[in-house]
Design a protein around this motif. Structure first.
Motif, PDB file in Angstrom:
ATOM      1  N   ASN A 383      -1.881  -2.080  -0.896  1.00 20.66           N
ATOM      2  CA  ASN A 383      -1.328  -2.013   0.293  1.00 20.66           C
ATOM      3  C   ASN A 383       0.004  -1.328   0.674  1.00 20.66           C
ATOM      4  OD1 ASN A 383       0.537  -3.925  -0.301  1.00 20.66           O
ATOM      5  ND2 ASN A 383      -0.351  -5.784   0.725  1.00 20.66           N
ATOM      6  N   ASP A 393       3.813  -7.460  -6.093  1.00 21.70           N
ATOM      7  CA  ASP A 393       3.347  -7.837  -4.508  1.00 21.70           C
ATOM      8  C   ASP A 393       2.664  -6.494  -3.821  1.00 21.70           C
ATOM      9  OD1 ASP A 393       3.694 -10.298  -4.691  1.00 21.70           O
ATOM     10  OD2 ASP A 393       5.743 -10.359  -3.534  1.00 21.70           O
ATOM     11  N   LEU A 395      -0.556  -5.256  -5.138  1.00 19.01           N
ATOM     12  CA  LEU A 395      -1.844  -5.416  -5.292  1.00 19.01           C
ATOM     13  C   LEU A 395      -2.564  -6.204  -4.479  1.00 19.01           C
ATOM     14  CD1 LEU A 395      -2.110  -5.301  -9.226  1.00 19.01           C
ATOM     15  CD2 LEU A 395      -2.380  -3.473  -7.445  1.00 19.01           C
ATOM     16  N   PRO A 397      -5.273  -8.942  -3.900  1.00 24.60           N
ATOM     17  CA  PRO A 397      -6.257  -9.897  -4.783  1.00 24.60           C
ATOM     18  C   PRO A 397      -7.670  -9.691  -4.551  1.00 24.60           C
ATOM     19  CG  PRO A 397      -4.455 -11.040  -3.976  1.00 24.60           C
ATOM     20  CD  PRO A 397      -4.430  -9.813  -3.309  1.00 24.60           C
TER      21      PRO A 397
HETATM   22  C1  LIG Z   1       0.653  -6.763   0.325  1.00 22.05           C
HETATM   23  O1  LIG Z   1      -0.233  -7.557  -0.495  1.00 22.05           O
HETATM   24  C2  LIG Z   1       0.350  -8.545  -0.940  1.00 22.05           C
HETATM   25  C3  LIG Z   1      -0.609  -9.603  -1.726  1.00 22.05           C
HETATM   26  O2  LIG Z   1      -1.698  -9.929  -0.899  1.00 22.05           O
HETATM   27  C4  LIG Z   1       1.359  -9.415  -0.206  1.00 22.05           C
HETATM   28  O3  LIG Z   1       2.215 -10.565  -0.675  1.00 22.05           O
HETATM   29  C5  LIG Z   1       2.308  -8.131   0.605  1.00 22.05           C
HETATM   30  O4  LIG Z   1       3.215  -8.947   1.403  1.00 22.05           O
HETATM   31  C6  LIG Z   1       1.513  -7.197   0.987  1.00 22.05           C
HETATM   32  N1  LIG Z   1       2.658  -6.159   1.493  1.00 22.05           N
HETATM   33  C7  LIG Z   1       2.359  -5.728   2.714  1.00 22.05           C
HETATM   34  C8  LIG Z   1       3.575  -4.724   3.156  1.00 22.05           C
HETATM   35  O5  LIG Z   1       1.580  -5.714   3.625  1.00 22.05           O
END
Ligand SMILES: *[C@@H]1O[C@H](CO)[C@@H](O)[C@H](O)[C@H]1NC(C)=O
Ligand SMILES: *[C@@H]1O[C@H](CO)[C@@H](O)[C@H](O)[C@H]1NC(C)=O
Ligand SMILES: *[C@@H]1O[C@H](CO)[C@@H](O)[C@H](O)[C@H]1NC(C)=O
Ligand SMILES: *[C@@H]1O[C@H](CO)[C@@H](O)[C@H](O)[C@H]1NC(C)=O
Ligand SMILES: *[C@@H]1O[C@H](CO)[C@@H](O)[C@H](O)[C@H]1NC(C)=O
Ligand SMILES: *[C@@H]1O[C@H](CO)[C@@H](O)[C@H](O)[C@H]1NC(C)=O
Length: 778
Positions: A383, A393, A395, A397
């Motif tokens: 993301n 943080d 990827l 899952p």
């Molecule tokens: C991206 O995904 C991770 C894992 O699900 C999450 O911890 C994190 O907050 C997310 N970051 C954003 C910017 O959405």
């Protein structure tokens, strides 16, 4: 006019007020903001009213600041002290009588079973006899301290500590002076400069003692002088006898590097003590000094060490493959780049399309199933726009769970990427190089099944990933393979010349093993160094010029033991003139970064060959006066020179100091890329053609072998440069006899950024005394 004066008056009245406010503001801010400074004093100018130089230092300090305390006083590396002051106080300090210079604190950064065999040391028992003179040699290592429980520090068979030894084994947190023995004869720590800036050592994270909580210092010291340990390995990788280069030498560790870095006040204090302690070799795998020798604490400390006959070996840095990326280029330092061994840890990537690609890994644990697993690119499972790098943080899952994930190398630590993939539920990782790292592979002890592949393979694997609807992959681990050819190759990360401070001195000096090196490790951290890595290992495999530097420190100790009368310059000369720049088949040593032959700016004189270095035939010697002459040739001021020499020395205005006569065992010839049609600008007379430059270098060699006659040969593949050596024969009838020769380079004008490389060799049939030549037009 007159009716304007009230306005002017108003302005005049207003201005001082504004200034006053500003001054208040500045001075409040600057009393609050203290920095650490190193104050160099001219001891010869101490007023007779002082009976002791520390009283004089103290009174000088008190005269600019009531509150300032000394952190350290220095006696060998410089005359003076370090302290915390405001910038204003530092300025008034600089103007006090007897003060040579006031330099601000600088933070420096830290930059083997099979290595002895690779270097031929197993064949040389008779050449390097396990003699008393060998076990009198002490290697001092400035680093992160020591983990004394590693078996490489066992002292079986070693005689009493040399009577010349003046050092100490300091107790402290988790470290008892009883941990020292006949191998590890000294251990000290230096934290005053560090703590003055970052506050007290946090004992929950690191020990205020010589204890190594990092691993780096244990690795470097055991590489230089560790005892032999049979059946050493990392998880079964690189199994064999782990031994340092000089197994009979003694080790003294000086902890100067902490979690927050290595500070110059602490580094200088450690070198100061190491000189008092009577070390013979100093090994420093750290860098980051200033742009001039007189501002670089490592160069300043190394100068004092050199004067005392101590060889100083330093890492060249890991900033390659960019040009001009070297650290530690002072000519009184031996500057060491990194090459590979003939050993690899292959772990193949096998793809669903039937293709295989070779990678490397030190993974140990549950293997992947041999059946293919779903395969995904991290950049498509994230993301974040930097998801391809597998940053913490990023990827998702659901998109990586149970899959092999391809991450691009760069930005965060290689092993950290594996932790991120594992945390997101990934089954394995393929770490692909991008252009920044090319084909350079560094094996890591990953926490999940993972392998690293070069850029070419990485690109091919990605094109499969992006073109196949259901990509699959697995990783096959093959353990340790030796006999890899070609080897050595220059590591891509190894810092490269040209020398940006003194282009006329070629650096690095040599390369030595620095990729995937097995040596001792700290019990406080796992092999990856990550907080989440709870594994404990006695030996670890890591890479860097930090690893190649202690190889050369250990070899220097061997040479010092065999030839106690040799100066540091003589030892370095022996290592350089016997280094090899071609493989046994005559092909030049390759560069991982380009896949092409490396140049003297990459490998210096070449890869060290300790067997030949023991008996070099001729050496290029240098003493303190030569180095001072070098500083005069750089047009350094008296103040700048005395910052390095601690003496009030004035260059003789009647002497024509020249870098071309500086007796270095290599030839770097920086030339102006002259505008076509202009005449020659060199010192030669009629021999140059129109538009060419003539430069004449002088060298003096000392015979350290039997009576012999040497003849010269020059190999330079260039139409643009002619080389004339006079005389072309040198005959020696006595030991230590000196003979001089000149080398005249006649160079056509070439466009800027042109280079020519070659090699000059003197040989008597038994010895080959080689010097690299690097000509550059800028
Ligand atoms: C991206 O995904 C991770 C894992 O699900 C999450 O911890 C994190 O907050 C997310 N970051 C954003 C910017 O959405
Ligand atoms: C250091 O070791 C000695 C000998 O083993 C022991 O007597 C002493 O108590 C130890 N000191 C510390 C501070 O642990
Ligand atoms: C890839 O490696 C596997 C396992 O070693 C082997 O069975 C297969 O034939 C190889 N494929 C190619 C294309 O080399
Ligand atoms: C995956 O990422 C690559 C490179 O960013 C892109 O070319 C490709 O279209 C992506 N594939 C999918 C399925 O999103
Ligand atoms: C030092 O000064 C001399 C005389 O001005 C000049 O010829 C020489 O190039 C200078 N050397 C360096 C290294 O700048
Ligand atoms: C250096 O020596 C010169 C002449 O001998 C003297 O004038 C000068 O004050 C001295 N400078 C220092 C820093 O000692």
């Amino acid at each position: 006019m007159e009716n304007k004066s009230p306005n002017l008056l108003m302005k005049f009245l207003a201005l001082p007020l504004v200034f006053l406010l500003c001054f208040c503001h500045v001075s409040v801010a600057s009393t609050e903001k203290k920095k650490t400074y190193i104050v160099h004093m001219a001891k010869s100018q101490m007023p007779a009213s002082f009976d002791d130089h520390t009283h004089w230092y103290d009174s000088s300090l008190k005269s600019v600041s009531d509150s300032a305390q000394m952190l350290y006083t220095y006696t060998n590396v410089l005359h003076g002290f370090s302290t915390r002051m405001t910038q204003e106080e530092a300025l008034s300090m600089e103007n006090r009588p007897g003060v040579v210079s006031v330099l601000e604190e600088v933070k420096y950064e830290l930059h083997t079973t099979r290595t002895p065999e690779f270097l031929g040391l197993d064949r040389t028992a008779d050449m390097f006899p396990e003699s008393d003179s060998m076990s009198d040699v002490v290697i001092g290592v400035l680093d992160t301290g020591v983990w004394p429980e590693v078996r490489s520090f066992e002292d079986t068979g070693l005689g009493p500590v040399p009577s010349s030894w003046r050092g100490e084994c300091e107790s402290g947190t988790n470290f008892n002076s009883s941990f020292c023995n006949r191998k590890l004869i000294g251990a000290r720590y230096f934290s005053k400069g560090y703590e003055a800036i970052l506050g007290p050592v946090d004992e929950s994270k690191e020990s205020k003692s010589p204890r190594d909580d990092d691993g780096h210092g244990t690795h470097t010291s055991t590489t230089a002088g560790g005892s032999s340990v049979a059946d050493a390995s990392l998880f079964g990788y690189a199994t064999g006898t782990a031994r340092g280069m000089a197994t009979r030498a003694r080790l003294a560790v000086y902890k100067v590097c902490w979690i927050g870095g290595c500070f110059s006040t602490d580094i200088l204090a450690a070198i100061d003590k190491a000189i008092d302690d009577n070390v013979n070799v100093l090994s420093m795998s750290l860098g980051g000094g200033g742009s001039d020798y007189f501002r670089d604490s490592v160069a300043i400390g190394a100068f004092a060490a050199m004067e005392k006959g101590i060889l100083v070996s330093c890492s060249a840095g890991n900033a390659g493959p960019s040009s001009f990326s070297l650290s530690n280029v002072a000519p009184w330092i031996t500057t060491v780049g990194a090459g590979t061994l003939d050993r690899e840890f292959p772990a193949y990537v096998s793809l669903g399309n039937g293709m295989n690609y070779s990678g490397v890994s030190l993974y140990k644990g549950v293997s992947l199933p041999t059946k293919m697993l779903p395969f995904v690119y991290a950049g498509n499972a994230s993301n974040s726009t930097t998801g391809n790098l597998c940053m913490t943080d990023t990827l998702i899952p659901e998109k990586v769970s149970g899959k092999i994930v391809l991450c691009d190398r760069g930005v965060n630590a290689r092993v950290q990427k594996g932790v991120v993939v594992k945390a997101a539920g990934g089954a394995g990782m393929i770490l692909a190089n991008t252009a920044a790292n090319g084909e350079e592979l560094v094996a890591d002890a990953h926490l999940l099944p993972a392998t690293a592949v070069g850029q070419t393979s990485g690109d091919k694997i990605k094109s499969y990933l992006f073109s196949d609807a259901n990509p699959t992959a697995t990783i096959l681990f093959e353990g340790t393979k030796v006999g890899i050819e070609p080897s050595p190759v220059v590591a891509a990360f190894s810092s490269r010349g040209p020398n940006s401070i003194t282009p006329a001195v070629l650096k690095p000096d040599v390369i030595a093993p620095g990729v995937n090196i097995l040596a001792g490790w700290s019990g406080a951290v796992g092999p990856t160094g990550l907080a989440s890595d709870n594994r404990h290992v006695e030996f670890n495999i890591i890479s860097g010029t930090s690893m190649s530097c202690p190889h050369v420190s250990g070899l220097a100790a061997l040479l010092k033991g065999a030839h106690p009368e040799w100066s540091p310059a003589a030892i370095r000369s022996a290592l350089m003139t016997t280094a090899y720049a071609v493989y046994k088949n005559g092909k030049p040593i390759q560069d991982t970064a380009t896949g092409k032959p490396s140049t003297p700016f990459d490998h210096g004189a070449g890869h060290v060959d300790p067997v030949s270095a023991h008996n070099p035939g001729l050496i290029y010697d240098l003493d303190v006066n030569d180095y001072v002459g070098f500083l005069c040739a750089l047009n350094y001021t008296a103040i700048q020179i005395s910052t390095l020499t601690r003496k009030n020395f004035t260059c003789d205005p009647t002497v024509k100091y020249s870098l071309t006569n500086f007796n270095y065992p290599s030839f770097s010839v920086p030339l102006q890329s002259a505008v076509l049609g202009r005449g020659g600008s060199g010192s030669g007379s009629g021999s140059g053609s129109i538009g060419s430059t003539v430069v004449k270098y002088t060298r003096t060699v000392t015979n350290v072998g039997a009576s012999s006659t040497y003849t010269v040969s020059v190999n330079l593949q260039s139409e643009s440069v002619k080389v004339l050596v006079e005389p072309d024969t040198l005959s020696f009838s006595e030991l230590n006899e000196k003979k001089s020769y000149t080398v005249t380079f006649t160079a056509s004008s070439m466009p800027s950024n042109s280079f020519s490389y070659g090699r000059l060799e003197w040989t008597d049939g038994k010895h080959v005394v080689g010097s690299p030549i690097a000509i550059s037009w800028t």
